[in-house]
Write an enzyme that holds these catalytic residues in place. Structure first.
Site, PDB file in Angstrom:
ATOM      1  N   HIS A  34       1.262  -1.482   0.177  1.00 34.97           N
ATOM      2  CA  HIS A  34       0.190  -0.026  -0.039  1.00 34.97           C
ATOM      3  C   HIS A  34       1.107   1.434  -0.224  1.00 34.97           C
ATOM      4  CE1 HIS A  34       0.641   0.334   4.339  1.00 34.97           C
ATOM      5  NE2 HIS A  34       0.374  -0.759   4.273  1.00 34.97           N
ATOM      6  N   GLU A  35      -0.108   2.191   0.001  1.00 37.84           N
ATOM      7  CA  GLU A  35       1.111   3.683  -0.102  1.00 37.84           C
ATOM      8  C   GLU A  35       2.063   3.808   1.016  1.00 37.84           C
ATOM      9  OE1 GLU A  35       2.541   6.513  -2.413  1.00 37.84           O
ATOM     10  OE2 GLU A  35       0.597   5.374  -2.763  1.00 37.84           O
ATOM     11  N   HIS A  37       4.181   1.438   2.267  1.00 39.14           N
ATOM     12  CA  HIS A  37       5.807   0.918   1.317  1.00 39.14           C
ATOM     13  C   HIS A  37       5.814   1.381   0.812  1.00 39.14           C
ATOM     14  CE1 HIS A  37       2.249  -3.654   3.530  1.00 39.14           C
ATOM     15  NE2 HIS A  37       3.495  -2.982   3.541  1.00 39.14           N
ATOM     16  N   GLN A  61       7.219 -15.046  12.892  1.00 38.94           N
ATOM     17  CA  GLN A  61       6.969 -13.568  13.477  1.00 38.94           C
ATOM     18  C   GLN A  61       5.400 -13.186  14.060  1.00 38.94           C
ATOM     19  OE1 GLN A  61       8.319 -10.620  10.733  1.00 38.94           O
ATOM     20  NE2 GLN A  61       7.203  -9.437  11.300  1.00 38.94           N
ATOM     21  N   ASP A 150       5.427   1.192  12.748  1.00 35.38           N
ATOM     22  CA  ASP A 150       5.614   0.422  13.675  1.00 35.38           C
ATOM     23  C   ASP A 150       7.039   0.435  14.424  1.00 35.38           C
ATOM     24  OD1 ASP A 150       4.179  -2.353  12.841  1.00 35.38           O
ATOM     25  OD2 ASP A 150       5.239  -1.616  10.414  1.00 35.38           O
ATOM     26  N   GLN A 153       8.393  -1.607  16.363  1.00 38.17           N
ATOM     27  CA  GLN A 153       9.694  -2.710  15.983  1.00 38.17           C
ATOM     28  C   GLN A 153      10.742  -1.526  15.439  1.00 38.17           C
ATOM     29  OE1 GLN A 153       8.482  -4.815  12.777  1.00 38.17           O
ATOM     30  NE2 GLN A 153       8.815  -3.251  11.003  1.00 38.17           N
ATOM     31  N   VAL A 176       1.899   6.775   7.239  1.00 41.23           N
ATOM     32  CA  VAL A 176       1.107   7.163   5.943  1.00 41.23           C
ATOM     33  C   VAL A 176       0.037   6.594   6.561  1.00 41.23           C
ATOM     34  CG1 VAL A 176       1.167   6.843   3.922  1.00 41.23           C
ATOM     35  CG2 VAL A 176       2.535   6.884   4.449  1.00 41.23           C
ATOM     36  N   ARG A 187      -3.416  -5.151   7.120  1.00 37.30           N
ATOM     37  CA  ARG A 187      -4.687  -6.369   7.480  1.00 37.30           C
ATOM     38  C   ARG A 187      -5.735  -5.513   6.893  1.00 37.30           C
ATOM     39  NH1 ARG A 187       0.161  -7.530  11.423  1.00 37.30           N
ATOM     40  NH2 ARG A 187       0.024  -9.738  10.846  1.00 37.30           N
TER      41      ARG A 187
HETATM   42  P1  AMP Z   1       4.903  -4.894   6.867  1.00 35.29           P
HETATM   43  O1  AMP Z   1       4.597  -4.997   5.540  1.00 35.29           O
HETATM   44  O2  AMP Z   1       3.789  -4.949   7.097  1.00 35.29           O
HETATM   45  O3  AMP Z   1       5.623  -5.575   7.091  1.00 35.29           O
HETATM   46  O4  AMP Z   1       5.580  -3.351   6.794  1.00 35.29           O
HETATM   47  C1  AMP Z   1       6.770  -3.286   5.984  1.00 35.29           C
HETATM   48  C2  AMP Z   1       7.872  -1.958   6.304  1.00 35.29           C
HETATM   49  O5  AMP Z   1       6.556  -0.701   6.101  1.00 35.29           O
HETATM   50  C3  AMP Z   1       7.344  -1.486   7.817  1.00 35.29           C
HETATM   51  O6  AMP Z   1       8.829  -0.599   7.773  1.00 35.29           O
HETATM   52  C4  AMP Z   1       6.155  -0.747   8.556  1.00 35.29           C
HETATM   53  O7  AMP Z   1       6.282  -0.440   9.054  1.00 35.29           O
HETATM   54  C5  AMP Z   1       6.246  -0.633   7.367  1.00 35.29           C
HETATM   55  N1  AMP Z   1       4.745   0.113   7.416  1.00 35.29           N
HETATM   56  C6  AMP Z   1       3.970  -0.643   7.451  1.00 35.29           C
HETATM   57  N2  AMP Z   1       2.585   0.195   7.024  1.00 35.29           N
HETATM   58  C7  AMP Z   1       2.942   2.029   7.498  1.00 35.29           C
HETATM   59  C8  AMP Z   1       2.012   3.112   6.972  1.00 35.29           C
HETATM   60  N3  AMP Z   1       1.296   3.244   7.174  1.00 35.29           N
HETATM   61  N4  AMP Z   1       2.899   4.049   7.006  1.00 35.29           N
HETATM   62  C9  AMP Z   1       4.702   3.640   6.561  1.00 35.29           C
HETATM   63  N5  AMP Z   1       4.974   2.434   6.405  1.00 35.29           N
HETATM   64  C10 AMP Z   1       4.364   1.491   6.888  1.00 35.29           C
END
Ligand code: AMP
Length: 283
Positions: A34-35, A37, A61, A150, A153, A176, A187
Site C-alpha cells: 500500500h502507499e 510501503h 514472527q 511499527d 519495531q 502514511v 491488515r
Molecule cells: P509490513 O509489510 O507490514 O511488514 O511493513 C513493511 C514496512 O512498511 C515496515 O517498515 C512498516 O513499518 C512499514 N509500513 C507499514 N505500514 C505503514 C504505513 N501506514 N506508513 C508507513 N510505513 C508503513
C-alpha cells in the site's frame, strides 16, 4: 526491475552493487503493498543508488493463533507497484531459503521486546530481528528504511543494529494514512464495511489525546483514560494496550513532554489487531 528468489542470486547482486561503489537501500516488507510501503521505497530511491525491496511473510514472527495462513498476498500486483516506484530488485525468498532444515539461531533484543506489542505477542520481535539480521546479511544495505507505523519495531531494530555493529543507517518514515486518518496497513484488507468506524477510533482518539495534551495540563493517566473511553464506545473494539512512553526509551511516562509518544493496539471483533501511534505534542 528484477525479481530474485535465491540466496545465491541476491548475494551476488548485492556484492556486485557494492563492488561498483553503489549505495544499497533496503526496504523489508511482507508484501500486499500500500502507499505506506511505496513511500518507503520512494524514500530509498531518493537516498541510495540501488533499492532492494524484500517480500517475505516471515513465519517465525507470527504466533500460533495469528494470521500467518490468511496473510494477504499477490506477488504480481506487488511486482508492478514496486517497479513503478523505481525498485531495482524485488527479493522474494521462500521459507526453505530463509529457514533451511536445522536452522537454529535466534536474535533477541532484551527489554524493549517484552513490553507493548511484545507483551501480547511473545516471540514476535525475536522473529522480526532474526529475519532482519538474515536479510541485512543477504542484501548488504548501506541504508534500511522502516515505517514509524511499527514504532516499537523501529526502536528495537535501532537497538539491534547498534548492539551488533551492523554498518547500516536505519531511517524511519512517518506513518502514511488514508484520508480518513486510518493508518495504512496490509491488515486493513480484513476490515468489513461495518468495522470501519471502530477502526477509525484509533486515529481519532489519538487526535483527541493530542488535543488534550496541548490544551490542558493533563498527565498521562488522564489522557489514557480519555482514549480508552473513546475507543470502548465501539463495541467491536477490545483494547490490547494504550500507553504513553518516551519515544527514545519506550519507558512509560507520567508527565507529558515533547518526547511523549502515545501507542495503541486494539482488536476489532477479536479478528483484526490494529496498531497506531503518534507524538503527543509536536507535529
Ligand atoms: P509490513 O509489510 O507490514 O511488514 O511493513 C513493511 C514496512 O512498511 C515496515 O517498515 C512498516 O513499518 C512499514 N509500513 C507499514 N505500514 C505503514 C504505513 N501506514 N506508513 C508507513 N510505513 C508503513
Amino acid at each position: 526491475m528484477k525479481v530474485v528468489t535465491t540466496l545465491a542470486d541476491i548475494q551476488s547482486i548485492a556484492q556486485r552493487f557494492r563492488d561498483e561503489g553503489l549505495r544499497i537501500g533496503l526496504v523489508p516488507t511482507m508484501g500486499c503493498f500500500h502507499e505506506g510501503h511505496l513511500s518507503l521505497m520512494r524514500k530509498a530511491k531518493e537516498k541510495t543508488d540501488k533499492v532492494i525491496t524484500t517480500l517475505f511473510v516471515n513465519p517465525i514472527q507470527f504466533g500460533p493463533s495469528e494470521d500467518l495462513d490468511s496473510y494477504p498476498h499477490d506477488l504480481e500486483r506487488d511486482r508492478k507497484l514496486a517497479e513503478k516506484c523505481g525498485v531495482d530488485i524485488l527479493y522474494a525468498p521462500d521459507n526453505k531459503t530463509m529457514y533451511p532444515k536445522r536452522f537454529a539461531s535466534n536474535v533477541h533484543v532484551a527489554g524493549l521486546t517484552d513490553i507493548l506489542c511484545g507483551a501480547s505477542r511473545p516471540g514476535h520481535f525475536d522473529g522480526v530481528t532474526t529475519v532482519l539480521a538474515k536479510l541485512f546479511n543477504q542484501t548488504l544495505p548501506h541504508v534500511a528504511i522502516f515505517g514509524e507505523k511499527d514504532f516499537q519495531q523501529l526502536a528495537i531494530i535501532r537497538r539491534m543494529v547498534t548492539d551488533l555493529d551492523f554498518p547500516i543507517d536505519i531511517l524511519g518514515h512517518p506513518i502514511v494514512r488514508e484520508t480518513s486518518g486510518l493508518a495504512m496497513s496490509s491488515r486493513n484488507t480484513y476490515l468489513r464495511d461495518n468495522e470501519m468506524e471502530a477502526a477509525l477510533s484509533l486515529s481519532r482518539s489519538i487526535a483527541y489525546a493530542q488535543d488534550l495534551a496541548r490544551r490542558e495540563k493533563v498527565d498521562a493517566t488522564a489522557i489514557i483514560q480519555a482514549v480508552e473511553k473513546e475507543i470502548t464506545r465501539h463495541k467491536e473494539c477490545s483494547i490490547d494496550y494504550i500507553e504513553i512512553v518516551n519515544c527514545r526509551t519506550l519507558s512509560s511516562c507520567t508527565i507529558i513532554d515533547s518526547e511523549s509518544q502515545i501507542l495503541l493496539a486494539v482488536k476489532i471483533n477479536n479478528r483484526i489487531r490494529l496498531i497506531d501511534n503518534s507524538q503527543l505534542l509536536g507535529n
